[in-house]
Design a protein around this motif. Structure first.
Motif, PDB file in Angstrom:
ATOM      1  N   TYR A 174       1.973  -3.284  20.950  1.00 24.58           N
ATOM      2  CA  TYR A 174       3.419  -3.578  21.561  1.00 24.58           C
ATOM      3  C   TYR A 174       4.154  -4.159  20.608  1.00 24.58           C
ATOM      4  N   LEU A 175       3.538  -5.063  20.001  1.00 24.49           N
ATOM      5  CA  LEU A 175       4.116  -5.908  18.903  1.00 24.49           C
ATOM      6  C   LEU A 175       4.641  -5.203  17.675  1.00 24.49           C
ATOM      7  N   GLN A 176       3.722  -4.084  17.276  1.00 25.00           N
ATOM      8  CA  GLN A 176       3.953  -3.231  16.019  1.00 25.00           C
ATOM      9  C   GLN A 176       5.084  -2.345  16.475  1.00 25.00           C
ATOM     10  N   ALA A 177       5.080  -1.858  17.615  1.00 20.31           N
ATOM     11  CA  ALA A 177       6.327  -1.033  17.844  1.00 20.31           C
ATOM     12  C   ALA A 177       7.529  -1.533  17.646  1.00 20.31           C
ATOM     13  N   TYR A 178       7.856  -2.780  17.678  1.00 20.59           N
ATOM     14  CA  TYR A 178       9.039  -3.460  17.274  1.00 20.59           C
ATOM     15  C   TYR A 178       9.509  -3.533  16.130  1.00 20.59           C
ATOM     16  N   GLN A 179       8.427  -3.318  15.150  1.00 23.12           N
ATOM     17  CA  GLN A 179       8.766  -2.997  13.735  1.00 23.12           C
ATOM     18  C   GLN A 179       9.678  -1.753  13.472  1.00 23.12           C
ATOM     19  N   CYS A 203       6.562   4.481  14.433  1.00 22.71           N
ATOM     20  CA  CYS A 203       7.279   4.259  15.643  1.00 22.71           C
ATOM     21  C   CYS A 203       8.777   4.760  14.966  1.00 22.71           C
ATOM     22  N   ASN A 204       9.489   5.809  15.814  1.00 21.87           N
ATOM     23  CA  ASN A 204      10.792   6.164  15.289  1.00 21.87           C
ATOM     24  C   ASN A 204      10.807   6.608  13.949  1.00 21.87           C
ATOM     25  N   GLY A 205       9.835   7.068  13.506  1.00 20.80           N
ATOM     26  CA  GLY A 205       9.754   7.598  12.179  1.00 20.80           C
ATOM     27  C   GLY A 205       9.417   6.537  11.125  1.00 20.80           C
ATOM     28  N   GLN A 206       9.247   5.229  11.521  1.00 22.73           N
ATOM     29  CA  GLN A 206       8.905   4.152  10.631  1.00 22.73           C
ATOM     30  C   GLN A 206       7.569   3.518  10.597  1.00 22.73           C
ATOM     31  N   PRO A 207       7.209   3.771   9.360  1.00 21.07           N
ATOM     32  CA  PRO A 207       5.719   3.157   9.393  1.00 21.07           C
ATOM     33  C   PRO A 207       5.648   1.582  10.076  1.00 21.07           C
ATOM     34  N   VAL A 208       4.365   1.447  10.671  1.00 17.54           N
ATOM     35  CA  VAL A 208       4.132   0.037  11.540  1.00 17.54           C
ATOM     36  C   VAL A 208       2.803  -0.369  10.841  1.00 17.54           C
ATOM     37  N   ALA A 209       2.604  -1.582  10.948  1.00 18.11           N
ATOM     38  CA  ALA A 209       1.304  -2.106  10.363  1.00 18.11           C
ATOM     39  C   ALA A 209       1.055  -3.406  10.867  1.00 18.11           C
ATOM     40  N   LYS A 210      -0.224  -3.747  11.049  1.00 14.34           N
ATOM     41  CA  LYS A 210      -0.811  -4.910  11.215  1.00 14.34           C
ATOM     42  C   LYS A 210      -1.321  -5.467  10.053  1.00 14.34           C
ATOM     43  N   LEU A 211      -1.111  -6.801   9.686  1.00 18.61           N
ATOM     44  CA  LEU A 211      -1.737  -7.408   8.617  1.00 18.61           C
ATOM     45  C   LEU A 211      -2.739  -8.492   9.237  1.00 18.61           C
ATOM     46  N   SER A 212      -3.859  -8.050   9.151  1.00 19.36           N
ATOM     47  CA  SER A 212      -4.869  -8.948   9.874  1.00 19.36           C
ATOM     48  C   SER A 212      -5.160  -9.891   9.276  1.00 19.36           C
ATOM     49  N   ASP A 213      -5.978 -11.093  10.060  1.00 20.51           N
ATOM     50  CA  ASP A 213      -6.293 -12.319   9.401  1.00 20.51           C
ATOM     51  C   ASP A 213      -7.889 -12.111   9.089  1.00 20.51           C
ATOM     52  N   ALA A 214      -8.485 -10.833   8.996  1.00 22.19           N
ATOM     53  CA  ALA A 214      -9.794 -10.420   8.645  1.00 22.19           C
ATOM     54  C   ALA A 214      -9.750  -9.180   7.673  1.00 22.19           C
ATOM     55  N   PRO A 215     -10.557  -9.293   6.779  1.00 23.54           N
ATOM     56  CA  PRO A 215     -10.570  -7.895   5.778  1.00 23.54           C
ATOM     57  C   PRO A 215     -11.090  -6.783   6.716  1.00 23.54           C
ATOM     58  N   GLY A 216     -10.362  -5.693   6.322  1.00 26.32           N
ATOM     59  CA  GLY A 216     -10.978  -4.216   6.888  1.00 26.32           C
ATOM     60  C   GLY A 216     -10.082  -3.788   8.103  1.00 26.32           C
ATOM     61  N   LEU A 222      -4.266  -1.637   8.614  1.00 26.00           N
ATOM     62  CA  LEU A 222      -4.181  -0.169   8.610  1.00 26.00           C
ATOM     63  C   LEU A 222      -2.779   0.059   8.625  1.00 26.00           C
ATOM     64  N   CYS A 223      -2.609   1.071   7.438  1.00 25.80           N
ATOM     65  CA  CYS A 223      -0.965   1.615   7.265  1.00 25.80           C
ATOM     66  C   CYS A 223      -0.989   2.451   6.413  1.00 25.80           C
ATOM     67  N   ARG A 224      -0.405   3.740   6.594  1.00 23.87           N
ATOM     68  CA  ARG A 224      -0.480   4.804   5.548  1.00 23.87           C
ATOM     69  C   ARG A 224       0.404   4.476   4.478  1.00 23.87           C
ATOM     70  N   ASP A 225       1.537   3.677   4.506  1.00 28.23           N
ATOM     71  CA  ASP A 225       2.598   3.500   3.553  1.00 28.23           C
ATOM     72  C   ASP A 225       2.533   2.069   3.032  1.00 28.23           C
ATOM     73  N   GLU A 226       1.853   2.022   1.826  1.00 25.83           N
ATOM     74  CA  GLU A 226       1.401   0.959   1.059  1.00 25.83           C
ATOM     75  C   GLU A 226       3.016   0.220   0.562  1.00 25.83           C
ATOM     76  N   THR A 227       4.014   0.883   0.301  1.00 26.82           N
ATOM     77  CA  THR A 227       5.142   0.078   0.248  1.00 26.82           C
ATOM     78  C   THR A 227       5.537  -0.812   1.240  1.00 26.82           C
ATOM     79  N   PHE A 228       5.794  -0.063   2.612  1.00 27.70           N
ATOM     80  CA  PHE A 228       5.898  -0.813   3.798  1.00 27.70           C
ATOM     81  C   PHE A 228       5.123  -1.954   3.838  1.00 27.70           C
ATOM     82  N   LEU A 229       3.656  -1.789   3.531  1.00 24.65           N
ATOM     83  CA  LEU A 229       2.887  -2.841   3.928  1.00 24.65           C
ATOM     84  C   LEU A 229       3.020  -3.895   2.722  1.00 24.65           C
TER      85      LEU A 229
END
Length: 395
Positions: free
Chosen positions: A223-228, A361-374, A377-384
């Motif tokens: 839900y929150l990622q979609a807003y990215q 979402c809408n052609g834009q990469p989205v990502a979660k920056l977790s507080d835990a290693p592993g 998840l994101c396919r686009d390192e530039t966006f990350l």
């Protein structure tokens, strides 16, 4: 074998709550979700391809029954127009693909978000149960029952201790990685029967309806990622998502998820306005004690009484971890514990650690920056890298 998914209610409550919110706020959004296995399976998951295809064919032939729609309509936070939408809803097979990628199983759902977002929990249930069928021997359920009895004995012993100021309450969060549908049903029945003072509900809407339990859940990362991808300034996506939730639910479902770009970045956006409107916070990655202490310090800075707020813990919990967290926080703030795989897939085989995550979402990469290693998840390192820079996340 009977089909794994028995009802379209057999999913987590937060799929419905997010679905309704996004149907009302962004009905035209396009999205892509992808399946991942985070641990090493006992055999190549690609071998399950044909069985997964068959189960998805069955899923796409299902619809909500009148009884199920009436149940949803009876939940005060579910709106009648959303139930009307569900009354004519069918999953479309063309929006989800299953491929063998070497030894791996690749499952991708791509299309209108208000259509494809619902696939997630069903896909995870299907893969987890098919995997369990291949591995488990005839004694799996007997072992599961033995372990469940030991957990209930442990819970009874814990209940005999001097309680903290606030009661110990836990929920079943185990639908997505359960051993089987029948086993989750048995576990939930036993918990409701044997531990009614502490077991407060299940995320599984179908089981909640069947057993007269409270369905539990608010929002997930998607839900929150979609807003990215919704065109708001990236720095403001969390505030936009939280505001959207407030406008949709008007005081209901007030537990906010904190770890989409890390707890520190979340608290920077979680000002007095949101802290007053949300009842509490949910932990899903990182050190839970450090996270809880940050939450309490934040409420103290805002001069809000923590005894009117709740911290919900849901990251890889078992009872011993939940008891330790309760002892640490139970006199200072209300708590809740969402326990998943430890309840519904503890039968003597190593469960899969599987997820199906929103990737764009809408052609834009989205990502979660977790507080835990592993967990990032994101396919686009530039966006990350850009996301880390914007939120000053250490990575």
């Amino acid at each position: 074998m009977p089909a794994i998914i028995r009802s379209l209610l057999e999913t987590d409550l937060y799929k419905f709550t997010m679905w309704q919110a996004l149907l009302h706020s962004h009905p035209g959004a396009q999205a892509e979700y992808e399946f991942f296995c985070r641990n090493s399976p006992a055999f190549p998951l690609a071998e399950l391809k044909a069985d997964v295809e068959r189960e998805l064919d069955h899923l796409c032939g299902m619809s909500f029954s009148g009884e199920e729609l009436d149940y949803l309509r009876g939940l005060r936070f579910i709106r009648s127009d959303f139930v009307d939408f569900l009354s004519v809803f069918r999953f479309q097979r063309r929006f989800i693909s299953v491929e063998a990628d070497g030894a791996e199983l690749r499952i991708v759902a791509r299309g209108p978000q208000v259509h494809v977002m619902g696939f997630e929990i069903y896909v995870l249930c299907i893969v987890s149960e098919l995997y369990g069928r291949r591995l488990a021997g005839d004694d799996a359920l007997a072992e599961g029952r033995r372990r469940l009895a030991a957990k209930l004995a442990r819970l009874r012993a814990f209940a005999g201790e001097a309680p903290c100021r606030h009661p110990f309450q836990f929920f079943d969060f185990g639908t997505r990685r359960r051993f089987s549908a029948a086993w989750q049903d048995e576990v939930v029945s036993a918990l409701a029967r044997e531990a009614p003072a502490h077991f407060r509900g299940t995320s599984n809407v179908w089981l909640a309806m069947r057993h007269g339990l409270v369905p539990i859940g608010t929002m997930a990362h998607e839900y929150l990622q979609a807003y990215q991808g919704f065109g708001v300034r990236l720095r403001d996506f969390q505030k936009a998502a939280l505001e959207g939730w407030v406008q949709e639910y008007r005081g209901d479902l007030g537990t906010a998820l904190t770890d989409v770009v890390g707890m520190d970045a979340f608290l920077a956006d979680f000002d007095l306005y949101f802290a007053k409107l949300f009842d509490g916070l949910r932990h899903d990655s990182g050190d839970p004690v450090a996270w809880g202490e940050k939450a309490l310090a934040h409420y103290a800075r805002l001069r809000l009484d923590p005894h009117t707020r709740r911290l919900v813990f849901s990251d890889a919990l078992d009872f011993d971890k939940a008891f330790a967290l309760y002892r640490h926080f139970g006199d200072r703030i209300m708590t809740g514990f969402g326990i998943g795989t430890h309840l519904t897939n503890d039968v003597g085989i190593r469960p899969l650690n599987i997820v199906m995550k929103l990737m764009s979402c809408n052609g834009q990469p989205v990502a979660k920056l977790s507080d835990a290693p592993g967990k990032t998840l994101c396919r686009d390192e530039t966006f990350l890298a850009y996301l880390r820079q914007v939120f000053q996340h250490p990575g």
